[in-house]
Structure formats: C-alpha cells, structure tokens
Design an enzyme around this catalytic site. Structure first.
Site, PDB file in Angstrom:
ATOM      1  N   ALA A  32      42.845  44.905  44.512  1.00 57.86           N
ATOM      2  CA  ALA A  32      43.839  45.344  43.528  1.00 57.86           C
ATOM      3  C   ALA A  32      44.042  44.300  42.434  1.00 57.86           C
ATOM      4  O   ALA A  32      45.083  44.260  41.785  1.00 57.86           O
ATOM      5  CB  ALA A  32      45.167  45.630  44.231  1.00 57.86           C
ATOM      6  N   LYS A  66      42.162  37.901  35.135  1.00 56.69           N
ATOM      7  CA  LYS A  66      42.275  39.106  34.301  1.00 56.69           C
ATOM      8  C   LYS A  66      43.705  39.612  34.161  1.00 56.69           C
ATOM      9  O   LYS A  66      44.062  40.185  33.122  1.00 56.69           O
ATOM     10  CB  LYS A  66      41.369  40.212  34.848  1.00 56.69           C
ATOM     11  CG  LYS A  66      39.893  39.890  34.707  1.00 56.69           C
ATOM     12  CD  LYS A  66      39.009  41.050  35.134  1.00 56.69           C
ATOM     13  CE  LYS A  66      37.532  40.682  34.979  1.00 56.69           C
ATOM     14  NZ  LYS A  66      36.638  41.806  35.239  1.00 56.69           N
TER      15      LYS A  66
END
Length: 502
Positions: free
Chosen positions: A359, A283
C-alpha cells in the site's frame, strides 16, 4: 590496480579498448615491485597517458615501506617522463620545487588531498584548494567521502570557481553523481572503473561512455535525477539518457541516493536540476515538498515525477505510475484473451477481484487505477493502518498481511505485487502462497530487476498471464519523458532500448 606489471599492461590496453583517455596506475598494488625495471616497462608499453600513483598505507594505499623509498620512486617516474605524477599535499611543496630544478620533463604534477569524515564547508574547501595551488600544482585533486548527497554541492561549487584545473569528487554510493556531473561544473577528469575492477560508488567506464556519454555534458545540460534509497538497481539512466540524445535534448538522468528529502530539496534548488523521478520509499512522502500537485497525483497521494517549472522554479508533482500499471494489465488481458479472432475471456477489470500486495506509492497508483476501472480491490500490507487508509480511499477491503498466505482468490482475479519483495538481490522471495498462483488469471509484479521475478516465473508455470514491472516502468518513463522535456516521447525507440537492455 593489478598485482603484476604484466597484468597492469594488459589492463591499460583493456582500458583503452573501453574508451579511456588516460589511465591511473597504482604502483603500490604491484607485488614485489622493482622500481627501475617495472616502472620503465609500464611507461615504455603504455598505450595511453598515465597517472603514476604510489600511495602509502597511511594515505589509503598499500605501500608499507619507508617514505624516502616511496618518494624516490615518484622522482624516478618524473625523470622517466611519466605523463602525470600524483603527489600528496603534505609532500608536494618540497617535491615540486626539487623536481622542477633537477628534471626538465613534460610531466604534470597532480597535488592530491583525501578528506575523511563529512565534506567540509565551502570556505574550508576553498582555503584548502588555495594551499594546494600554492604548492605549485599543475592540477589539483580533492577527494571526499560523502555522508550525504547534499555535501556534493560543495564539490560542484569548487569546480565552478576553481582558477586551476581541478579534479574533485566524493566516493561511495552517495557520491556517484559527483563523477557523472563533473563535466557540467568544469571538472578536469572523470574517473571510471574498468571491467573486472569494479569499485563501489565509482561508475564503470562503460556506463560513462555509453549510458551517460560524459563527453557531451556541458554547463547547459539539464539534470534529471532518480530520488531513491537505495538507488543502485535503477535502470532509468540506460533508458532516459539515450532517449534524450535521440531527440537532441541536452539533458542527463542520474541516480540520486537521498537520505533526507527536506535537506535534499533545500540544497538541490537551482534551475540546473530540472526534474526528478521518485522511487522507493519516497513516493508518498515527497508530496509535501511539491509546490503544486496534479489532481490525479493528489487523489492517489503519491508522486513519481517532479518537474521544476522554468518560469518560477516551483516543483510540480505528477503520477505516471497509475495509467502505466493499469494499461499494462489491460493490454496483457486483451492480448492473451483474443484467440483465433474471437475473445476467449473479458479484458475488462470491471467487477473483477483485484488483489493488491503493498500500500505504498506504487500500490496506491495501482489501487486508484483499478478503482477507475471498476475492480473490487482487496489490499494487504505489513502496515495495517496504511492498508485501511488506502482501502477506504478506493472503497476496497483491507486485510492483515498475515492473512495473505492463506488467502484464496476468485478464479478470474488479478494479483498485483507492489512491494520490493523479489527485487535484486533478494530475488527468491514471493509475497503469496505458491499454490494459489494458478488460481489467478493474471499476475503483475511492479519489481523490474530482475525482469522476470520468481513470482512471475512461478505464476507463468502455474498457467497465469504475467505482466513484468518492466512494462510499467517503460510506460511510466514515457509519461515522464513527456513531462521532463515538453516533447512527445519516441515510444518505439524507448521500447527497443528496454527489449535490448533489460
């Protein structure tokens, strides 16, 4: 691939009941095979047209006898009128000429070739197909072993340009879409495995008939794919494909096992590939391969949706994870907080402690969503540099991952897991100390396979409100559908699918 004739017949009927049009029968799997008796029984009792295969061990099969015996069985199958007979290229020329002289039957001859190693260049494949056609094949079958999804474009090229009926595909997880997309490029046959006989990299007959409905795929079908590694866990196909059909949109959504983003986008660059979902672990990395990035996705630094703009073919990156995850959390707080007509606690995230584990791409979406609602964000990740970078971007606090096991949250805190911990098949792992789960007011898990992870089960038992990644998945998919099609997603229909199938 049954080991007895009786089971072979039962499996043929099972294949028919599952929607098969034709069934491949592997004679080399039958124990104590008696050609005259067993082959006649199979052909007499078959409920469907059959492809007879008798593969030697050197060709990837199980038969260990002499070649003369094997070929005699295939001659017998032709004499008895088997619908299709599979012959390897090395024996095809001599056998086909002989069979056509000696037995005038309606049997069709499939000439097959199994390639080892990487899929050869298009030119080499074209020459090979020419040789197979020259052998007198009615149908050509070419099987490769894809080391990379980019090799499949050579298979699709062959299918598009073949002058004779062609079956061509790659095996293994990276080759899966070569089966599903075969009808788009003119393939003659799609292979699927029947229930109880699952084969790695081969779609199930049920998925071909129900999720993908391959009989509806044609040259105009737009392809949408999930770019991920691994990709087998994805539930996207069982949500997007029925929704495309529901609104009469000619599209197909497939899982794409991608190893190298740069190579992938250089090969899958045609207008046929109209858009992509982006999953773990790409991503963030995929941002640099987008020609343009929506401002929200740019600020997050993560893209989960890419659309190829029809006018110029440019790739436009979006993020539908952010609002999907945060609204799922907010709505759960509202639903649980409103008791007997009055609010028992605030559903607002403003001022709350928001504990984020992970994260990466999903974590960044959650962090920016929480920031937009005024939450106080604390971030844990095994990569502390990445943790600090995200914390700085959202004015949050970075903590080393090792501190998580001893971390004590505030009483109305939110916990959000944005790591793969707990994902099938490693379902027993949770990212935090179990004894702290009762302190959190709400626990969210981005993992959606299984639907209720161990983290959510333990949190629910401890009294916390829980939000499954399925809810985030649904909401981000609704956003993706709108971007993919330019139409308004049928939200109620999509929710019904999720409730029924997940």
């Amino acid at each position: 691939m049954a080991q007895s004739v009786e089971q072979m017949v039962r499996d043929m009927y099972s294949a028919k009941s599952q929607g098969a049009d034709v069934v491949e029968v592997r004679l080399d799997y039958i124990k104590n095979f008696q050609p005259g008796q067993d082959l006649e029984t199979i052909l007499r009792k078959k409920p469907l047209p059959v492809i007879i295969v008798y593969r030697s061990k050197c060709e990837g099969g199980l038969f260990e006898g002499d070649e003369h015996t094997r070929l005699e069985v295939l001659r017998l199958a032709h004499e008895l009128g088997a619908d299709y007979i599979d012959l390897e290229l090395k024996v095809a020329s001599d056998m086909i000429g002989e069979l056509k002289k000696t037995h005038q039957t309606d049997s069709k001859i499939i000439v097959s070739c199994y390639l080892t190693g990487a899929t050869p260049p298009k030119e080499n494949l074209s020459h090979l197909v020419g040789s197979m056609q020259a052998a007198g094949a009615d149908i050509i079958k070419l099987v490769s072993n894809a080391n990379n999804i980019t090799e499949l474009q050579r298979i699709f090229y062959l299918l598009l340009h073949s002058q004779v009926p062609l079956i061509a595909y790659s095996v293994g997880e990276r080759g899966l879409i070569s089966q599903i997309l075969s009808p788009k490029f003119g393939g003659s046959l799609v292979y699927g495995s029947i229930e109880g006989n699952l084969i790695p990299g081969l779609p199930t007959l049920d998925s071909l008939r129900e999720a993908y409905k391959v009989e509806r795929i044609n040259s105009d079908t737009k392809v949408f794919g999930l770019i991920s590694k691994p990709v087998g866990h994805s539930k996207g196909p069982i949500l997007h494909n029925p929704t495309f059909r529901h609104v009469n949109y000619n599209g197909i959504y497939v899982p794409m096992f991608v190893d190298d983003l740069k190579e992938f986008f250089s090969v899958y660059s045609s207008p046929d590939y109209a858009g992509f979902s982006v999953g773990f672990p790409y991503k963030e990395a995929v941002v640099e391969f987008c020609d343009e990035v929506h401002p929200l996705a740019k600020s997050i630094g993560a893209v989960n949706t890419i659309v190829r703009r029809p006018s110029d073919g440019k790739l436009i990156g979006y993020n539908t994870d952010c609002e999907a995850s945060i609204t799922a959390i907010e709505d759960a707080l509202k639903e649980q907080g409103y008791i007997n007509g009055r609010t028992s606690f605030s559903s607002s995230l403003a001022g709350r402690q928001f504990v984020l584990v992970g994260a990466g791409g999903a974590g960044r979406a959650l962090a920016f969503g929480a920031k937009s609602r005024g939450a106080r964000i604390i971030i844990f990740d095994i990569d502390f540099e990445r943790t600090k970078s995200l914390a700085h971007a959202v004015s949050g606090e970075a903590q080393p991952f090792k501190n998580l096991v001893h971390f004590r949250p505030e009483t109305d805190a939110i916990l959000a897991n944005a790591t793969p911990l707990g994902m099938h098949p490693n379902t027993e792992r949770i990212p935090v100390a179990e004894e702290t789960l009762g302190i959190y007011q709400l626990v969210f898990d981005a993992v959606y396979t299984p639907r209720k992870t161990r983290l959510l089960k333990e949190a629910e038992a401890a009294g916390a409100i829980i939000v499954s990644g399925v809810e985030m998945f649904l909401r981000q998919a609704i956003g993706q559908f709108n971007l993919f099609t330019g139409r308004e997603a049928p939200e109620d229909f999509m929710r019904e699918i999720v409730l029924a199938k997940f």
